[in-house]
Design an enzyme around this catalytic site. Sequence first.
Site, PDB file in Angstrom:
ATOM      1  N   LEU A   1       0.743  -1.312   0.043  1.00 29.96           N
ATOM      2  CA  LEU A   1      -0.109  -0.034   0.051  1.00 29.96           C
ATOM      3  C   LEU A   1       0.834   1.390  -0.021  1.00 29.96           C
ATOM      4  O   LEU A   1       0.394   2.179  -0.127  1.00 29.96           O
ATOM      5  CB  LEU A   1      -0.987   0.020   1.377  1.00 29.96           C
ATOM      6  CG  LEU A   1      -1.824  -1.173   1.064  1.00 29.96           C
ATOM      7  CD1 LEU A   1      -2.848  -1.098   2.309  1.00 29.96           C
ATOM      8  CD2 LEU A   1      -2.720  -1.233  -0.164  1.00 29.96           C
ATOM      9  N   ARG A   2       2.233   0.995   0.168  1.00 31.97           N
ATOM     10  CA  ARG A   2       3.148   2.300   0.006  1.00 31.97           C
ATOM     11  C   ARG A   2       3.271   3.118   0.967  1.00 31.97           C
ATOM     12  O   ARG A   2       3.743   4.011   1.005  1.00 31.97           O
ATOM     13  CB  ARG A   2       3.038   2.833  -1.398  1.00 31.97           C
ATOM     14  CG  ARG A   2       2.728   1.901  -2.601  1.00 31.97           C
ATOM     15  CD  ARG A   2       4.059   0.878  -2.652  1.00 31.97           C
ATOM     16  NE  ARG A   2       4.530   0.519  -3.956  1.00 31.97           N
ATOM     17  CZ  ARG A   2       4.856  -0.704  -4.211  1.00 31.97           C
ATOM     18  NH1 ARG A   2       5.998  -1.195  -3.401  1.00 31.97           N
ATOM     19  NH2 ARG A   2       4.907  -1.123  -5.558  1.00 31.97           N
TER      20      ARG A   2
ATOM     21  N   HIS B   1       2.855   1.323  -9.046  1.00 29.80           N
ATOM     22  CA  HIS B   1       4.021   2.085  -9.133  1.00 29.80           C
ATOM     23  C   HIS B   1       3.659   3.488  -9.900  1.00 29.80           C
ATOM     24  O   HIS B   1       2.578   3.356 -10.540  1.00 29.80           O
ATOM     25  CB  HIS B   1       5.182   1.551 -10.103  1.00 29.80           C
ATOM     26  CG  HIS B   1       5.764   0.334  -9.395  1.00 29.80           C
ATOM     27  ND1 HIS B   1       6.711   0.545  -8.366  1.00 29.80           N
ATOM     28  CD2 HIS B   1       5.649  -0.870  -9.625  1.00 29.80           C
ATOM     29  CE1 HIS B   1       7.054  -0.724  -7.674  1.00 29.80           C
ATOM     30  NE2 HIS B   1       6.702  -1.318  -8.480  1.00 29.80           N
TER      31      HIS B   1
ATOM     32  N   ASP C   1      -1.113  -9.770  -5.101  1.00 31.04           N
ATOM     33  CA  ASP C   1       0.333  -9.263  -5.191  1.00 31.04           C
ATOM     34  C   ASP C   1       0.378  -7.879  -5.719  1.00 31.04           C
ATOM     35  O   ASP C   1       1.325  -7.557  -6.671  1.00 31.04           O
ATOM     36  CB  ASP C   1       1.274 -10.158  -5.477  1.00 31.04           C
ATOM     37  CG  ASP C   1       2.740  -9.915  -5.123  1.00 31.04           C
ATOM     38  OD1 ASP C   1       3.071  -9.371  -3.954  1.00 31.04           O
ATOM     39  OD2 ASP C   1       3.845 -10.485  -5.851  1.00 31.04           O
TER      40      ASP C   1
ATOM     41  N   HIS D   1       8.897 -15.339   1.577  1.00 32.48           N
ATOM     42  CA  HIS D   1       8.933 -15.728  -0.002  1.00 32.48           C
ATOM     43  C   HIS D   1       9.924 -16.564  -0.158  1.00 32.48           C
ATOM     44  O   HIS D   1      11.127 -16.271   0.487  1.00 32.48           O
ATOM     45  CB  HIS D   1       9.449 -14.139  -0.308  1.00 32.48           C
ATOM     46  CG  HIS D   1       8.235 -13.026  -0.563  1.00 32.48           C
ATOM     47  ND1 HIS D   1       7.818 -12.515   0.533  1.00 32.48           N
ATOM     48  CD2 HIS D   1       7.441 -12.796  -1.724  1.00 32.48           C
ATOM     49  CE1 HIS D   1       6.728 -11.829   0.420  1.00 32.48           C
ATOM     50  NE2 HIS D   1       6.343 -11.816  -1.117  1.00 32.48           N
TER      51      HIS D   1
END
Lengths: 431, 356
Positions: free
Chosen positions: A69-70, A315, A311, A185
């Site tokens: 969500l930055r 950007h 995922d 991951h």
Amino acid sequence: MSNSKALLIKNGRVIDPASQFDGIADIAIKKNKIIAIGSAIPKNFKPASVIDAKDLWVLPGIIDLSAYLREPGQENKTRINFETYAAASAGITRICCMPEVDSPIDGGATVKLIKSKAKQAGYARVSVIGSLTQGLAGEQLSHMGSLKYVGCVGVSQGHEKIRDLATLRKAMEYAGTFDLPLFLHPIEHSLAETGGMHEGALSTRLGLAPIPAASETIAIAQIIALVELTKTPVHFCRLSSAASIPLLKDAKDKGLPITADVAAHQLFLTEMDVADYNPLCHTIPPLRTMADRDALRQAVADGVIDAICSDHQPHEVDAKLSPFEETSPGISAFETLLPLVLRLVSEDVLTEMQAIDLLTSKPAQLINSQAGKLQAGKVADLSLFDPQTMWQLNANKLLSEGKNTPFSGWGFEGKTVQTFVKGKSVYCVRQ
Amino acid sequence: MSKNNSTDSFPDERTEPPLAQQPVKDSSPGPLPSSMQLTSDGKLKHFLTIEGLPPLLLEEILDRAEQFVSLPNKAKVQAPLLRGKTVMNLFFENSTRTRTTFELAAKRLSADLVNLDIRNSATTKGESLLDTIRNLEAMGCDMFVVRHSSSSAAHFIARYCAPHISVINAGDGRHAHPTQAMLDMLTIRQFKGRDFTPLKVAIIGDIKHSRVARSQIHALTTLCAGEIRLIGPQTLMPEGIEKMGVTSYTNIEKGLDDIDVIITLRLQHERMDSAMLPSIREFYARYGLTQERLELAKEDAIVMHPGPANRGVEIDSRVADGPQSVILQQVTNGIAVRMAVMSMVMSSQAATRVES
């Protein structure tokens, strides 16, 4: 029994994988809960408003296991209110926010900030997955006790390296102390150069750094051995290669507490989509071969892979405007999650019930949530889906601030037309 | 809308988007089209990679380069083909030879030339590649010669720069170095004749990290060379290289048998640190081109090296300076090939302008 917050959704096709129910039924919602479904609805239920969902599907809200969500830290990319709205528009009612180096989630304050921003925005709800190590640096453990206290649903090391296996072991044990599931991951970093693509004839032709499938299988084998040792539950995030599936299946057959998910795009795109240098197909893990894609699809159908997630990695446009190796990896994926997974139904990979299950009640179990079900007593997180609408994706029309999708121009069948979170309509384009 | 169905029973219900969305820029990212190099009538517009170019076009480059080689020295300085044009040498990575030969080629075609050592300027201050390009465009420029450490950098610039500008790739990452490959083809043609079909060519060394090798392979397969062999240890051999139409050998003695053309590649010293090789000495012992090994090839085999050569690492001094070495001829040809490519992309531009 008239109540200003009572709502009846009539005549919709209700699909609830948790109870394996699929049929036309009414749903009664009061305050923020589903109070009854179908014939169980009391005669005296007097809704303040009624929605006719004839020809629509009524689906449990999607629980997306991974999104970036930055905020806080990368507000130039997007903000929580934009992304939670984009999620709601795609039928997603709960998002698991992942930590990353530029927005690490390693303290209680950050968790509270993210949750309060999401609450303030009032669209999809946000669960937080905290950092496993401080600043994701892979050295010191994060304050997992506090993270659990403020409501983190798990911890993750993101795409970052951890110092060594001893540190990972201790991190697993410490997370286990607080019943925090680990979202790992599987990446062996020494075999996975940044900016690279799947190793093969194509990476050789394009001159891009090769990332072999072994970078994933080695990490999986190591982590499985540590799960045997520590008995801590581990969830593998974003599988990419066929060779990982037997490892995963063996571990599950042994009864180890291991689960896994895959990103929806990994079930459609392959290394061929990276040519010629399409930065929109720059992902971690990399897109692999057709055989890998087919094996992942099979594993999803067989239930070896437990869930499908978006995922989502929005950007700003500049992040993808560079030579391939220098672009930021990731796809803006909220708005293609459900359409892609339903495409697996039309391609005969999954049944409708399986497809919805992989997006709702299965991921809910992975974060120990009771959500993802259309049942009396559950919170009314649900969406209305119009299976008839044919539409074409236009990247520039995405509601997410991130327009970075390789699926622009793809045609899809069916669209979310209304989404409810806690019984409130948070998105509606219904006619 | 559903809200209108009810009598506003959900005062806190929200169906509106949070705020106006940001406007979207028109140059949106996407795949780089592979057909970018040619104009609609098949002329060379950019020179980015050899892959996909028709054999006749490669022949044309070689023929034209041949003319420049045969020009008397005075005429070379006078050729006015690029008069009034501005060429910018954008070197994001170190280079002496390539940059100098491009510089000489541009000057001999009477172009105005600007050398930009970008490593020390803009990008280190945080400017993006795209911004650097836009700024240089604004200064008025007709051609970029680009070297960059990222594969596809030249393609990227060609995709996003102004339509009147031509881009020549002077080496991008591990991907391509097409002018180097063409000067090598010119050298082979001068010594072995126009017909490549009977030729057996061996490329020795670090294939994995070599853009030169990749471009040479594309050029040789396009010109229908009889056989292409790659020789080197497994650590320096990239995955799936055989799909480019070559055979790989880990044994140099077997690989050199009956060969017409030997190309040795430069071995970067960094390869020892990254555990590709144990030592320089061992590489020389196993894969160095010595006089004895050279004798395994055909008697009239030629020896090439893209330079700068590490003597005593990939090639013995006696071989590098020996009668079969054509290394200096390669350097001379480098200028001619670059003149040929520059003049061709400029004339394709002139043609498109007249049309429009």
